[in-house]
Design a protein around this motif. Structure first.
Motif, PDB file in Angstrom:
ATOM      1  N   SER A 182       0.816  -1.261   0.105  1.00 31.74           N
ATOM      2  CA  SER A 182      -0.058  -0.093  -0.105  1.00 31.74           C
ATOM      3  C   SER A 182       1.052   1.383  -0.085  1.00 31.74           C
ATOM      4  N   THR A 185       3.023   2.173   2.877  1.00 29.72           N
ATOM      5  CA  THR A 185       4.080   1.130   3.305  1.00 29.72           C
ATOM      6  C   THR A 185       5.342   2.006   3.658  1.00 29.72           C
ATOM      7  N   VAL A 208      -5.181   3.443  -0.942  1.00 34.13           N
ATOM      8  CA  VAL A 208      -5.514   2.933   0.034  1.00 34.13           C
ATOM      9  C   VAL A 208      -6.900   3.525   0.495  1.00 34.13           C
ATOM     10  N   THR A 213      -6.056   1.162   4.960  1.00 33.56           N
ATOM     11  CA  THR A 213      -5.708   0.112   4.632  1.00 33.56           C
ATOM     12  C   THR A 213      -5.725  -0.199   2.895  1.00 33.56           C
ATOM     13  N   ILE A 214      -5.075  -1.261   2.619  1.00 36.52           N
ATOM     14  CA  ILE A 214      -4.760  -1.346   1.159  1.00 36.52           C
ATOM     15  C   ILE A 214      -5.989  -1.679   0.531  1.00 36.52           C
ATOM     16  N   ASP A 215      -6.533  -0.919  -0.681  1.00 33.80           N
ATOM     17  CA  ASP A 215      -7.518  -1.354  -1.362  1.00 33.80           C
ATOM     18  C   ASP A 215      -7.271  -2.553  -2.292  1.00 33.80           C
ATOM     19  N   GLY A 238       1.995  -6.970   3.065  1.00 27.58           N
ATOM     20  CA  GLY A 238       1.079  -6.469   4.086  1.00 27.58           C
ATOM     21  C   GLY A 238       1.587  -5.656   5.193  1.00 27.58           C
ATOM     22  N   ASN A 239       0.945  -4.576   5.651  1.00 29.23           N
ATOM     23  CA  ASN A 239       1.075  -3.915   6.810  1.00 29.23           C
ATOM     24  C   ASN A 239       0.453  -4.375   8.267  1.00 29.23           C
ATOM     25  N   THR A 242       0.677   0.595   9.911  1.00 31.97           N
ATOM     26  CA  THR A 242       1.375   1.274   9.177  1.00 31.97           C
ATOM     27  C   THR A 242       2.176   2.286  10.030  1.00 31.97           C
ATOM     28  N   ASP A 249      -3.520  -3.635   7.455  1.00 36.01           N
ATOM     29  CA  ASP A 249      -4.245  -4.056   6.049  1.00 36.01           C
ATOM     30  C   ASP A 249      -5.100  -5.456   6.315  1.00 36.01           C
ATOM     31  N   LEU A 254      -5.228 -10.458   2.029  1.00 38.46           N
ATOM     32  CA  LEU A 254      -3.998 -10.590   1.376  1.00 38.46           C
ATOM     33  C   LEU A 254      -3.338 -12.091   1.431  1.00 38.46           C
TER      34      LEU A 254
END
Ligand SMILES: *Cc1c(COP(=O)(O)O)cnc(C)c1O
Length: 485
Positions: A182, A185, A208, A213-215, A238-239, A242, A249, A254
């Motif tokens: 993301s 990161t 994000v 969080t990651i899309d 993945g975080n 963050t 995430d 993931l």
């Protein structure tokens, strides 16, 4: 000619000096509210510290005097209960004793048979268990999250980068290898990929959602598009927390995607992994047990003194396949000193390695895990409470939701243009630090300057967070008035 040698001539005098150093240290960490706040190093002190060394020394007693007065007096500041800058742990005293012993023992834990090897394996086993990793997983203590990310991504590149990566390097490749993470990161992931020869363009920074969080939709699209362009996706990062806002995430999603796409799944858990000691943390980080590799930091949220990070790799053998290089002068065999229980040097970059594990082992053995869990739980509560107090103040604005232990906020001044508002908040932060009120740090959230508290401090109390809220409001008013006058 000086008749000084490196060995003490009088061990009783040496012992007395060593005791003095311990006393000064305990004075320093034993009253953190009075002793250890941050302040800049005055130029006269900096000049003394930087003075060139002479051929003839001043003696241990005088040198120690200098260290006690000039070094201990101007610390990072992280022993203080109101230090929440960057992500810097507060240092558990029991662990400090472990580092003292480790320094005196002067162990080189590269892989030979010695107590340090078994102590480090105990710490690695504890972390494997915390993560829910299988027995075959391997790990290594490293300097911190940056080195742990580099190590994990090295294994990822070698396991998924195609045959011959170790032999040919990336020169044998035509397709660009791609790693996805993301936009939030940490910079160390990019640094690692650059060091690994993949280059910055091999890092696809995925947008994000509002919660940072990651899309996942954007991630899937990016992978499909890259495959169409002839690129070779190899890994997802993945975080677990963050750096900017502490977002976690969706690690299980993931892991599913990595499995479906046959990608390596690395988790940057530099901030969040110790939260697995708590029920909330286990809920938030669900899926981390399916990561192929994990980077974690013990000097952040496990309150270990610097330096201490760890990399863990789920699959037995993979870490050694990436780092092991046989050398006759290191070969085990014969049942002598070379026959250690684990070839640490074949699982990471370093050959000579210190004894970081002792501080962790000593603190975990002394306290048990429960007080660590309690301190982390308290930090989670403090983050929620700080966010609530910010949200309740009409003069303050919370700039991101709080999932873990990072809180970002700013003073509001509706009359100010965005640039002026950023400048005002920057001033608020500087004044807060230089007046010795508290040490948050600064960042940008959605392009807005933010004050940021990353709470990895076992000494903070609710009153400390009340103080930082009140100080933001008071400084905001004061500096706005001063600007208008
Ligand atoms: C701090 C941090 C790192 C780097 O860890 P170091 O211990 O400083 O090397 C990596 N990722 C995240 C999310 C961090 O907060």
């Amino acid at each position: 000619m000086s008749n000084e040698t490196l060995e003490p001539r009088d061990w009783d005098a040496f012992r007395a000096q060593a005791h003095r150093a311990v006393d000064a240290l305990v004075d320093h960490i034993g009253s953190p509210r009075e002793q250890a706040g941050w302040r800049p190093v005055p130029p006269t002190v900096a000049a003394r510290l930087r003075a060139p060394f002479s051929a003839k020394g001043v003696g241990l007693e005088a040198a120690l005097e200098d260290a006690i007065y000039d070094v201990l007096a101007y610390p990072t500041g992280n022993a203080h209960p109101r230090f929440w800058g960057w992500v810097i742990g507060s240092g558990a005293p029991a662990a400090i004793v472990g580092d003292l012993i480790a320094a005196g023992l002067n162990a080189n834990n590269f892989g030979s048979e010695q107590s340090a090897a078994h102590v480090e394996l105990a710490v690695i086993d504890w972390a494997k268990d915390l993560l829910g990793y299988p027995a075959e997983a391997t790990g290594l203590l490293v300097s911190g999250g940056s080195m742990a990310n580099l190590a994990g991504l090295t294994v990822a590149r070698n396991e998924r980068g195609g045959p011959g990566v170790r032999e040919e390097g990336l020169s044998g490749h035509t397709a660009r290898l791609m790693v996805y993470a993301s936009q939030e990161t940490h910079s160390s992931v990019r640094k690692a990929l650059e060091l690994l020869g993949l280059g910055e363009r091999s890092l696809s920074l995925v947008p994000v959602l509002a919660d940072k969080t990651i899309d996942m939709g954007a991630l899937r699209t990016a992978i499909v598009r890259d495959r169409e362009l002839g690129r070779r996706p190899i890994a997802l990062v993945g975080n677990a927390g963050t750096v900017n806002t502490g977002a976690v995430d969706p690690l299980a999603a993931l892991a599913d995607l990595a499995a479906a796409e046959k990608l390596w799944f690395h988790v940057d858990g530099a901030i969040g992994v110790p939260a697995l000691l708590t029920a909330r943390g286990r809920e938030l980080l669900k899926g981390i047990e399916r990561a192929d590799s994990v980077a974690l930091d013990l000097h952040k949220w496990l309150y270990m003194p610097y330096e201490c990070g760890m990399v863990l790799v789920r699959h037995g053998g993979a870490q050694r396949r990436a780092f092991g290089v046989p050398a006759p002068y290191l070969a085990p065999g014969g049942g002598g000193t070379a026959d250690g229980p684990f070839a640490f040097n074949d699982h990471g970059v370093q050959l000579s390695r210190g004894f970081k594990a002792l501080k962790v082992w000593l603190a975990l053995r002394a306290h048990g895990t429960q007080p660590f869990a309690a301190a982390i739980d308290a930090n989670l509560d403090q983050a929620q409470r700080l966010a609530a107090r910010i949200g309740a103040s009409p003069e303050l604005e919370l700039l991101a939701p709080v999932a873990l232990n990072v809180v970002v906020w700013r003073y509001r001044a509706p009359a100010l243009a965005p640039d002026a508002l950023d400048a005002l908040n920057r001033r608020i932060l500087t004044e807060m630090q230089t007046r010795g009120i508290a040490v948050p740090s600064g960042t940008l959230v959605d392009g807005c300057y933010a004050l940021r508290a990353a709470i990895t401090n076992h000494r903070s109390t609710d009153a400390d967070f009340d103080a930082v809220v009140e100080a933001t409001v008071a400084l905001g008013r004061e500096l706005t008035r001063a600007a208008a006058a």
